[in-house]
Design a protein around this motif. Structure first.
Motif, PDB file in Angstrom:
ATOM      1  N   GLY A 231      -5.990   0.048  14.160  1.00 44.49           N
ATOM      2  CA  GLY A 231      -6.458   1.430  14.099  1.00 44.49           C
ATOM      3  C   GLY A 231      -7.808   1.472  13.409  1.00 44.49           C
ATOM      4  O   GLY A 231      -8.357   0.454  13.001  1.00 44.49           O
ATOM      5  N   SER A 232      -8.322   2.649  13.290  1.00 41.83           N
ATOM      6  CA  SER A 232      -9.646   2.782  12.690  1.00 41.83           C
ATOM      7  C   SER A 232      -9.547   3.000  11.184  1.00 41.83           C
ATOM      8  O   SER A 232      -8.686   3.734  10.710  1.00 41.83           O
ATOM      9  CB  SER A 232     -10.389   3.948  13.330  1.00 41.83           C
ATOM     10  OG  SER A 232      -9.679   5.148  13.139  1.00 41.83           O
ATOM     11  N   HIS A 233     -10.376   2.339  10.458  1.00 45.61           N
ATOM     12  CA  HIS A 233     -10.543   2.510   9.007  1.00 45.61           C
ATOM     13  C   HIS A 233      -9.342   2.121   8.155  1.00 45.61           C
ATOM     14  O   HIS A 233      -9.294   2.455   6.984  1.00 45.61           O
ATOM     15  CB  HIS A 233     -10.926   3.950   8.673  1.00 45.61           C
ATOM     16  CG  HIS A 233     -12.114   4.445   9.421  1.00 45.61           C
ATOM     17  ND1 HIS A 233     -13.363   3.926   9.254  1.00 45.61           N
ATOM     18  CD2 HIS A 233     -12.239   5.394  10.375  1.00 45.61           C
ATOM     19  CE1 HIS A 233     -14.212   4.536  10.050  1.00 45.61           C
ATOM     20  NE2 HIS A 233     -13.548   5.434  10.759  1.00 45.61           N
ATOM     21  N   ALA A 234      -8.363   1.480   8.704  1.00 48.07           N
ATOM     22  CA  ALA A 234      -7.190   1.089   7.911  1.00 48.07           C
ATOM     23  C   ALA A 234      -6.607  -0.195   8.486  1.00 48.07           C
ATOM     24  O   ALA A 234      -6.826  -0.530   9.641  1.00 48.07           O
ATOM     25  CB  ALA A 234      -6.136   2.195   7.933  1.00 48.07           C
ATOM     26  N   TRP A 235      -5.840  -0.904   7.648  1.00 52.33           N
ATOM     27  CA  TRP A 235      -5.145  -2.110   8.117  1.00 52.33           C
ATOM     28  C   TRP A 235      -4.038  -1.726   9.081  1.00 52.33           C
ATOM     29  O   TRP A 235      -3.748  -2.421  10.032  1.00 52.33           O
ATOM     30  CB  TRP A 235      -4.595  -2.872   6.911  1.00 52.33           C
ATOM     31  CG  TRP A 235      -3.958  -4.167   7.254  1.00 52.33           C
ATOM     32  CD1 TRP A 235      -4.585  -5.371   7.397  1.00 52.33           C
ATOM     33  CD2 TRP A 235      -2.565  -4.405   7.495  1.00 52.33           C
ATOM     34  NE1 TRP A 235      -3.666  -6.337   7.723  1.00 52.33           N
ATOM     35  CE2 TRP A 235      -2.415  -5.775   7.786  1.00 52.33           C
ATOM     36  CE3 TRP A 235      -1.438  -3.598   7.500  1.00 52.33           C
ATOM     37  CZ2 TRP A 235      -1.184  -6.349   8.072  1.00 52.33           C
ATOM     38  CZ3 TRP A 235      -0.218  -4.163   7.782  1.00 52.33           C
ATOM     39  CH2 TRP A 235      -0.096  -5.535   8.069  1.00 52.33           C
ATOM     40  N   GLY A 236      -3.418  -0.571   8.813  1.00 48.76           N
ATOM     41  CA  GLY A 236      -2.338  -0.091   9.670  1.00 48.76           C
ATOM     42  C   GLY A 236      -1.756   1.202   9.137  1.00 48.76           C
ATOM     43  O   GLY A 236      -2.321   1.825   8.246  1.00 48.76           O
ATOM     44  N   ARG A 237      -0.599   1.582   9.685  1.00 44.29           N
ATOM     45  CA  ARG A 237       0.095   2.797   9.255  1.00 44.29           C
ATOM     46  C   ARG A 237       1.593   2.551   9.259  1.00 44.29           C
ATOM     47  O   ARG A 237       2.085   1.726  10.023  1.00 44.29           O
ATOM     48  CB  ARG A 237      -0.205   3.957  10.197  1.00 44.29           C
ATOM     49  CG  ARG A 237      -1.616   4.442  10.094  1.00 44.29           C
ATOM     50  CD  ARG A 237      -1.843   5.588  11.034  1.00 44.29           C
ATOM     51  NE  ARG A 237      -3.207   6.040  10.874  1.00 44.29           N
ATOM     52  CZ  ARG A 237      -3.573   7.292  10.923  1.00 44.29           C
ATOM     53  NH1 ARG A 237      -2.702   8.224  11.186  1.00 44.29           N
ATOM     54  NH2 ARG A 237      -4.825   7.620  10.749  1.00 44.29           N
ATOM     55  N   VAL A 238       2.299   3.309   8.417  1.00 45.57           N
ATOM     56  CA  VAL A 238       3.758   3.293   8.442  1.00 45.57           C
ATOM     57  C   VAL A 238       4.224   4.672   8.900  1.00 45.57           C
ATOM     58  O   VAL A 238       3.660   5.687   8.520  1.00 45.57           O
ATOM     59  CB  VAL A 238       4.394   2.921   7.082  1.00 45.57           C
ATOM     60  CG1 VAL A 238       4.161   1.476   6.756  1.00 45.57           C
ATOM     61  CG2 VAL A 238       3.896   3.787   5.973  1.00 45.57           C
TER      62      VAL A 238
ATOM     63  N   SER B 150      -1.319   5.761   5.666  1.00 47.48           N
ATOM     64  CA  SER B 150      -2.195   4.638   5.990  1.00 47.48           C
ATOM     65  C   SER B 150      -1.985   3.484   5.027  1.00 47.48           C
ATOM     66  O   SER B 150      -1.685   3.677   3.853  1.00 47.48           O
ATOM     67  CB  SER B 150      -3.663   5.076   5.923  1.00 47.48           C
ATOM     68  OG  SER B 150      -3.943   6.000   6.931  1.00 47.48           O
ATOM     69  N   ILE B 151      -2.181   2.291   5.548  1.00 42.77           N
ATOM     70  CA  ILE B 151      -2.113   1.072   4.741  1.00 42.77           C
ATOM     71  C   ILE B 151      -3.533   0.544   4.632  1.00 42.77           C
ATOM     72  O   ILE B 151      -4.171   0.229   5.640  1.00 42.77           O
ATOM     73  CB  ILE B 151      -1.232   0.006   5.428  1.00 42.77           C
ATOM     74  CG1 ILE B 151       0.131   0.574   5.775  1.00 42.77           C
ATOM     75  CG2 ILE B 151      -1.123  -1.233   4.545  1.00 42.77           C
ATOM     76  CD1 ILE B 151       0.877  -0.243   6.806  1.00 42.77           C
ATOM     77  N   TRP B 152      -4.040   0.476   3.434  1.00 42.33           N
ATOM     78  CA  TRP B 152      -5.404  -0.004   3.231  1.00 42.33           C
ATOM     79  C   TRP B 152      -5.435  -1.523   3.291  1.00 42.33           C
ATOM     80  O   TRP B 152      -4.503  -2.199   2.850  1.00 42.33           O
ATOM     81  CB  TRP B 152      -5.942   0.460   1.891  1.00 42.33           C
ATOM     82  CG  TRP B 152      -5.963   1.946   1.717  1.00 42.33           C
ATOM     83  CD1 TRP B 152      -5.865   2.901   2.691  1.00 42.33           C
ATOM     84  CD2 TRP B 152      -6.065   2.643   0.490  1.00 42.33           C
ATOM     85  NE1 TRP B 152      -5.906   4.145   2.137  1.00 42.33           N
ATOM     86  CE2 TRP B 152      -6.039   4.021   0.784  1.00 42.33           C
ATOM     87  CE3 TRP B 152      -6.188   2.249  -0.831  1.00 42.33           C
ATOM     88  CZ2 TRP B 152      -6.130   4.989  -0.208  1.00 42.33           C
ATOM     89  CZ3 TRP B 152      -6.286   3.212  -1.806  1.00 42.33           C
ATOM     90  CH2 TRP B 152      -6.259   4.566  -1.492  1.00 42.33           C
ATOM     91  N   SER B 153      -6.515  -2.059   3.801  1.00 44.87           N
ATOM     92  CA  SER B 153      -6.618  -3.519   3.893  1.00 44.87           C
ATOM     93  C   SER B 153      -7.052  -4.135   2.575  1.00 44.87           C
ATOM     94  O   SER B 153      -6.527  -5.174   2.170  1.00 44.87           O
ATOM     95  CB  SER B 153      -7.572  -3.917   5.015  1.00 44.87           C
ATOM     96  OG  SER B 153      -8.825  -3.310   4.822  1.00 44.87           O
ATOM     97  N   THR B 154      -7.999  -3.521   1.894  1.00 43.40           N
ATOM     98  CA  THR B 154      -8.502  -4.073   0.629  1.00 43.40           C
ATOM     99  C   THR B 154      -8.581  -2.971  -0.427  1.00 43.40           C
ATOM    100  O   THR B 154      -9.669  -2.533  -0.791  1.00 43.40           O
ATOM    101  CB  THR B 154      -9.891  -4.713   0.813  1.00 43.40           C
ATOM    102  OG1 THR B 154     -10.771  -3.734   1.382  1.00 43.40           O
ATOM    103  CG2 THR B 154      -9.832  -5.939   1.701  1.00 43.40           C
TER     104      THR B 154
END
Length: 91
Positions: A29-36, A54-58
């Motif tokens: 997805g855009s701007h995030a590592w993923g979503r739950v 949203s799940i942040w990558s860093t």
């Protein structure tokens, strides 16, 4: 298909907790590592919206972000209502 593991171990543990509660983890997805995503899809969830976060990558602080993800899962209105109903049925 097996999802990729999150690079931060604290967040990966929180994602496994969410999956154990029936939540779906989508990577990408855009701007995030993923979503739950909440498994219940009920109107009572979070201001009339389905529970999605949203799940942040860093993240700046992975431990805080992991705690926030767990809070979303554990405080889901539909999940809490069903858990309480199951507890009442057992008694």
């Amino acid at each position: 298909m097996i999802r990729p593991t999150h690079p931060k171990k604290e967040i990966e543990e929180a994602l496994r907790h969410a999956e154990g509660q029936g939540w779906r983890v989508d990577v990408g997805g855009s701007h995030a590592w993923g979503r739950v995503y909440c498994p219940y899809k009920e109107v009572e969830c979070r201001c009339g919206e389905f529970c999605i976060t949203s799940i942040w990558s860093t993240p700046k602080n992975p431990g805080n972000h992991a705690r926030a993800l767990r809070r979303v899962v554990d405080n889901c209105t539909a999940h809490r209502n069903r858990r309480e109903a199951d507890d009442d049925a057992e008694e």
